[in-house]
Write a protein that holds these residues in place. Structure first.
Motif, short mmCIF file in Angstrom:
data_model
loop_
_atom_site.label_atom_id
_atom_site.label_comp_id
_atom_site.label_asym_id
_atom_site.label_seq_id
_atom_site.Cartn_x
_atom_site.Cartn_y
_atom_site.Cartn_z
N PHE A 90 0.79 -1.03 0.08
CA PHE A 90 0.19 -0.09 0.12
C PHE A 90 0.88 1.14 0.22
O PHE A 90 1.88 1.20 0.65
CB PHE A 90 -0.89 0.11 1.24
CG PHE A 90 -1.78 -1.17 1.46
CD1 PHE A 90 -3.21 -1.02 0.71
CD2 PHE A 90 -1.83 -2.04 2.13
CE1 PHE A 90 -4.03 -2.11 0.69
CE2 PHE A 90 -2.45 -3.23 2.20
CZ PHE A 90 -3.52 -3.18 1.42
N PRO A 91 0.55 2.16 -0.85
CA PRO A 91 1.54 3.30 -0.69
C PRO A 91 1.24 4.18 0.53
O PRO A 91 0.13 4.19 1.22
CB PRO A 91 0.86 4.32 -1.87
CG PRO A 91 -0.70 3.91 -2.05
CD PRO A 91 -0.67 2.24 -1.71
N ASP A 92 2.39 4.74 1.22
CA ASP A 92 2.35 5.53 2.09
C ASP A 92 1.48 6.83 2.14
O ASP A 92 1.50 7.54 1.19
CB ASP A 92 3.63 6.11 2.46
CG ASP A 92 3.73 7.00 3.71
OD1 ASP A 92 3.42 6.69 4.82
OD2 ASP A 92 4.05 8.36 3.47
N PRO A 93 0.42 6.79 2.98
CA PRO A 93 -0.63 7.88 2.93
C PRO A 93 -0.05 9.45 2.75
O PRO A 93 -0.59 10.22 2.28
CB PRO A 93 -1.26 7.85 4.55
CG PRO A 93 -1.10 6.60 4.80
CD PRO A 93 0.32 6.13 4.31
N GLY A 94 1.17 9.50 3.53
CA GLY A 94 1.83 10.84 3.34
C GLY A 94 2.25 11.13 1.84
O GLY A 94 2.12 12.12 1.17
N ARG A 95 2.83 9.97 0.96
CA ARG A 95 3.22 10.41 -0.39
C ARG A 95 2.02 10.39 -1.35
O ARG A 95 1.90 11.02 -2.06
CB ARG A 95 3.96 9.06 -0.70
CG ARG A 95 5.15 9.09 -0.20
CD ARG A 95 6.02 7.77 -0.90
NE ARG A 95 5.31 6.85 -1.10
CZ ARG A 95 5.56 5.35 -1.11
NH1 ARG A 95 6.66 5.17 -0.61
NH2 ARG A 95 4.92 4.52 -1.36
N VAL A 96 0.77 9.62 -0.84
CA VAL A 96 -0.37 9.92 -1.58
C VAL A 96 -1.07 11.23 -1.40
O VAL A 96 -1.31 11.99 -2.31
CB VAL A 96 -1.65 8.68 -1.10
CG1 VAL A 96 -2.86 9.11 -1.79
CG2 VAL A 96 -1.02 7.39 -1.58
N ARG A 97 -1.15 11.89 -0.29
CA ARG A 97 -1.45 13.22 -0.02
C ARG A 97 -0.51 13.88 -0.58
O ARG A 97 -1.10 15.16 -1.20
CB ARG A 97 -1.42 13.47 1.55
CG ARG A 97 -1.69 15.07 1.93
CD ARG A 97 -3.03 15.58 1.36
NE ARG A 97 -4.06 14.94 1.63
CZ ARG A 97 -5.22 14.81 0.81
NH1 ARG A 97 -5.18 16.07 -0.03
NH2 ARG A 97 -6.13 14.43 0.77
N ALA A 98 0.74 13.84 -0.74
CA ALA A 98 1.55 14.81 -1.44
C ALA A 98 1.22 14.87 -3.02
O ALA A 98 1.35 15.99 -3.63
CB ALA A 98 3.08 14.67 -1.25
N ALA A 99 1.05 13.72 -3.51
CA ALA A 99 0.79 13.59 -5.05
C ALA A 99 -0.64 14.36 -5.30
O ALA A 99 -0.61 15.06 -6.32
CB ALA A 99 0.51 12.07 -5.39
N VAL A 100 -1.51 14.27 -4.46
CA VAL A 100 -2.82 15.01 -4.58
C VAL A 100 -2.38 16.42 -4.48
O VAL A 100 -3.05 17.23 -5.12
CB VAL A 100 -3.77 14.37 -3.59
CG1 VAL A 100 -5.00 15.35 -3.32
CG2 VAL A 100 -4.15 13.16 -3.76
N GLU A 101 -1.76 16.91 -3.49
CA GLU A 101 -1.34 18.25 -3.51
C GLU A 101 -0.60 18.99 -4.47
O GLU A 101 -0.95 20.02 -5.19
CB GLU A 101 -0.45 18.48 -2.25
CG GLU A 101 -1.25 17.87 -0.89
CD GLU A 101 -2.38 18.88 -0.40
OE1 GLU A 101 -2.22 20.20 -0.79
OE2 GLU A 101 -3.29 18.72 0.44
N ARG A 102 -0.05 18.01 -5.37
CA ARG A 102 0.79 18.54 -6.49
C ARG A 102 -0.16 18.76 -7.70
O ARG A 102 0.20 19.59 -8.66
CB ARG A 102 2.04 17.44 -6.91
CG ARG A 102 2.99 17.31 -6.11
CD ARG A 102 4.30 16.67 -6.56
NE ARG A 102 3.94 15.12 -7.00
CZ ARG A 102 3.88 14.16 -6.13
NH1 ARG A 102 4.45 14.46 -4.92
NH2 ARG A 102 3.65 12.94 -6.69
N VAL A 103 -1.46 18.23 -7.75
CA VAL A 103 -2.20 18.30 -8.89
C VAL A 103 -2.89 19.88 -8.63
O VAL A 103 -3.51 20.11 -7.69
CB VAL A 103 -3.26 17.18 -8.95
CG1 VAL A 103 -4.20 17.54 -10.05
CG2 VAL A 103 -2.37 16.23 -9.06
#
Length: 89
Positions: free
Chosen positions: A63-76
């Motif tokens: 599972f991806p790290d939730p922090g990395r997922v959140r950072a990816a969302v923030e970059r959009v």
């Protein structure tokens, strides 16, 4: 060590740590796998460390790290930010 003995050990350690919920060997195995993935472990490394015969067997543990997922969302960028910058879609 038998599976039952490992389960009892985890139960006692969880009680001693005051976790307030049962933590079993499978949770520790899953946490280990997630740590390997978060540290950049490749699928074949995860497979080897988990002792799986097939790379697909490790899938449920990755599972991806939730922090990395959140950072990816923030970059959009939001559509509003794109329009403000003069971009049209």
């Amino acid at each position: 060590m038998s599976p039952e003995a490992i389960g009892e050990l985890f139960e006692r350690l969880g009680e001693r740590a005051g976790l307030g919920r049962r933590v079993g060997p499978h949770m520790a195995r899953r946490a280990f796998c997630l740590n390997v993935v978060d540290a950049g472990g490749t699928p074949d490394e995860v497979q080897a460390l988990m002792g799986h015969r097939s790379p697909e067997s490790s899938g449920p543990y990755r599972f991806p790290d939730p922090g990395r997922v959140r950072a990816a969302v923030e970059r959009v960028p939001t559509p509003r930010a794109s329009v403000r910058q003069g971009e049209r879609r």
